[in-house]
Design an enzyme around this catalytic site. Structure first.
Site, mmCIF file in Angstrom:
data_model
loop_
_atom_site.group_PDB
_atom_site.id
_atom_site.type_symbol
_atom_site.label_atom_id
_atom_site.label_comp_id
_atom_site.label_asym_id
_atom_site.label_seq_id
_atom_site.Cartn_x
_atom_site.Cartn_y
_atom_site.Cartn_z
ATOM 1 N N ASN A 137 -9.504 3.112 -1.867
ATOM 2 C CA ASN A 137 -10.022 4.016 -0.833
ATOM 3 C C ASN A 137 -9.259 5.328 -0.719
ATOM 4 O O ASN A 137 -9.830 6.364 -0.381
ATOM 5 C CB ASN A 137 -10.053 3.309 0.529
ATOM 6 C CG ASN A 137 -11.147 2.257 0.587
ATOM 7 O OD1 ASN A 137 -12.167 2.369 -0.097
ATOM 8 N ND2 ASN A 137 -10.941 1.218 1.373
ATOM 9 N N HIS A 168 0.814 -1.212 0.000
ATOM 10 C CA HIS A 168 0.000 0.000 0.000
ATOM 11 C C HIS A 168 0.850 1.267 0.000
ATOM 12 O O HIS A 168 0.333 2.360 -0.214
ATOM 13 C CB HIS A 168 -0.895 -0.006 1.255
ATOM 14 C CG HIS A 168 -2.348 0.225 0.964
ATOM 15 N ND1 HIS A 168 -2.875 0.272 -0.308
ATOM 16 C CD2 HIS A 168 -3.407 0.440 1.806
ATOM 17 C CE1 HIS A 168 -4.189 0.485 -0.227
ATOM 18 N NE2 HIS A 168 -4.531 0.598 1.028
ATOM 19 N N ASN A 219 -6.941 5.689 3.901
ATOM 20 C CA ASN A 219 -8.362 5.907 3.621
ATOM 21 C C ASN A 219 -8.825 7.349 3.799
ATOM 22 O O ASN A 219 -9.930 7.695 3.421
ATOM 23 C CB ASN A 219 -9.223 4.990 4.503
ATOM 24 C CG ASN A 219 -9.036 3.528 4.143
ATOM 25 O OD1 ASN A 219 -8.277 3.195 3.238
ATOM 26 N ND2 ASN A 219 -9.724 2.647 4.839
ATOM 27 N N ASP A 227 -0.824 2.675 -5.365
ATOM 28 C CA ASP A 227 -0.804 1.252 -5.706
ATOM 29 C C ASP A 227 -2.072 0.866 -6.455
ATOM 30 O O ASP A 227 -3.110 1.521 -6.311
ATOM 31 C CB ASP A 227 -0.674 0.414 -4.434
ATOM 32 C CG ASP A 227 -1.844 0.643 -3.479
ATOM 33 O OD1 ASP A 227 -2.029 1.804 -3.042
ATOM 34 O OD2 ASP A 227 -2.599 -0.293 -3.187
#
Length: 207
Positions: free
Chosen positions: A112, A19, A66, A91
């Site tokens: 997200n 991530h 997020n 990513d």
């Protein structure tokens, strides 16, 4: 001025995870541009540099993935930047590890971090620089996958992708996203195309 925002999660426990390729890219670009001074502002780590004649802000949101937009949105507003002045590096599970794609707009596609940026900037017309991390292994959840380090065989692919994208992002800044897409997005192999045409011709002769 342009903002180059790499998305990721703060904290050493997330440093090498899939991530965090957005952070990895921004760190590599900072190294190339000689940025060593990072300021904590707008819920982000921010470094200033120049690419050509253009001033750029290198941005690593510290809000967790997020809520990335909580850092990016206020920065855009503060500097009164147009949506085209934003470049986001992140990513992408929909492309194989180490594959890259540059896009000039689009939906969040289930990401997200991008969803949050879209919610805070209110416009989809910003450049996305996507670095593939591949799909989860059988039995793995998406969360397991994105918060795990890269498989050993994928590490060099990611390093190569980041190195390849450094001039691509500089091209977005100095020229525009269309030029970067043209020059750096993967193209279909000419050999494969020629082979397919040969096979079609062969089938026509045999028919």
């Amino acid at each position: 001025m342009k903002i180059i925002a790499g998305l990721g999660n703060p904290g050493s426990e997330y440093e090498k995870t899939k991530h965090n390729v957005g952070f990895m890219f921004v760190d590599a670009l900072a190294d190339k541009l000689g940025v060593t001074d990072w300021k904590d502002k707008f819920d982000a780590k921010i470094g200033e540099a120049r690419i050509g004649t253009e001033k750029v802000l290198l941005v690593k949101p510290q809000t967790y993935m997020n809520e990335s937009g909580q850092a990016v949105g206020p920065l855009m507003n503060f500097y009164k930047l147009a949506i085209e002045d934003l470049i986001v590096v992140h990513d992408d599970m929909d492309i194989p590890a180490g594959t890259i794609r540059i896009r000039k707009k689009g939906s969040a596609g289930g990401h997200n971090g991008i969803k949050s940026v879209l919610a805070h900037v209110g416009d989809e017309h910003f450049a996305r620089v996507r670095i593939g991390i591949g799909r989860p292994l059988p039995g793995w959840t998406v969360v397991n996958h994105v918060l795990a380090p890269f498989a050993t065989e994928d590490v060099p692919k990611i390093e190569e992708a980041i190195k390849y994208l450094l001039p691509a992002v500089e091209c977005i800044v100095t020229d525009d996203v269309d030029m970067a897409m043209n020059q750096y997005n993967p193209k279909k192999s000419k050999k494969k195309k020629a082979k397919a045409e040969e096979m079609q011709e062969g089938e026509a002769v045999n028919a």
